[in-house]
Design an enzyme around this catalytic site. Sequence first.
Site, PDB file in Angstrom:
ATOM      1  N   SER A 190       0.853  -1.187   0.000  1.00 33.49           N
ATOM      2  CA  SER A 190       0.000   0.000   0.000  1.00 33.49           C
ATOM      3  C   SER A 190       0.886   1.232   0.000  1.00 33.49           C
ATOM      4  O   SER A 190       2.026   1.188   0.478  1.00 33.49           O
ATOM      5  CB  SER A 190      -0.888   0.014   1.250  1.00 33.49           C
ATOM      6  OG  SER A 190      -1.508   1.273   1.435  1.00 33.49           O
ATOM      7  N   TYR A 244      -1.839  -1.226  10.522  1.00 36.53           N
ATOM      8  CA  TYR A 244      -1.952  -1.515   9.085  1.00 36.53           C
ATOM      9  C   TYR A 244      -0.739  -0.962   8.336  1.00 36.53           C
ATOM     10  O   TYR A 244      -0.115  -1.658   7.526  1.00 36.53           O
ATOM     11  CB  TYR A 244      -3.245  -0.889   8.546  1.00 36.53           C
ATOM     12  CG  TYR A 244      -3.405  -0.994   7.047  1.00 36.53           C
ATOM     13  CD1 TYR A 244      -3.957  -2.128   6.473  1.00 36.53           C
ATOM     14  CD2 TYR A 244      -3.018   0.055   6.207  1.00 36.53           C
ATOM     15  CE1 TYR A 244      -4.111  -2.229   5.092  1.00 36.53           C
ATOM     16  CE2 TYR A 244      -3.163  -0.033   4.834  1.00 36.53           C
ATOM     17  CZ  TYR A 244      -3.712  -1.176   4.281  1.00 36.53           C
ATOM     18  OH  TYR A 244      -3.860  -1.259   2.920  1.00 36.53           O
TER      19      TYR A 244
END
Length: 257
Positions: free
Chosen positions: A147, A160
């Site tokens: 990401s 995350y």
Amino acid sequence: MTLLPSFTLQGQTALITGAGRGIGQAIAIGYAEAGADVALLARTPHQMEETAAAIRDLGRQAYIIEADLRDQAATQKAVDDLLQTVGRVDILVNNAGMNIRSKALDVTDNEWETIMQTNLKSAFFLSQQVGKHMKEHGGGRIVNISSVGGHTALRTGVVYASTKAAMIQMTKVLSLEWATFGIRVNAIGPWYFRTPLTEKILADPQYLGEILARTPMNRVGELQELVGPAVFLASDASSYMTGQTLFVDGGMTIYGF
């Protein structure tokens, strides 16, 4: 003289985690369109059935593996059973992931363990298992879905973000160790795409406005725009690439926030 490299995945078998919906589903169907047979691994059999049906409609084989990636023993047995059935896996896509958007001061031990196990630990041990198989068969390709949150600070949740940053570094180290075995390891770092996991936050005009303000292309990505990079990294078209992360982000990371 022919210079255009091959983007085909004809005759290949790919294993994709989290392939029941969203990014995993799009990549699975895209790989089938490129000629690959696809094994789907997730906890959601009804969603995988939908993906499998689309793959079979393209004339390719689809294999469904129902497993919780946090259960390492069960996952390893399921993948071993798959290898007995298909003979070899040429491509692994570590896509499965989740997020709990807690502020750093509010993160619990359970949240930390759940996100770490789902996003990072499972990806490493599955790569290890499939990597041993690829080594025996002379090579393969691993594509990790990271990401932009692993590259630059976002309000995505610290746990995350930590897993996605670790996945970028894991990609580099595995590529270094496994290049001699003919195994290429690369990653994709998406920005915001329209998926079942993002539809709620993208429906918030203020939040969407903040995203677009950080995106030079001034829009959210569509899932098919991830398929091209995923096919590229799995095909011979990227044969001299390993250890790299392609940011598919509408230009977001050029700012260096």
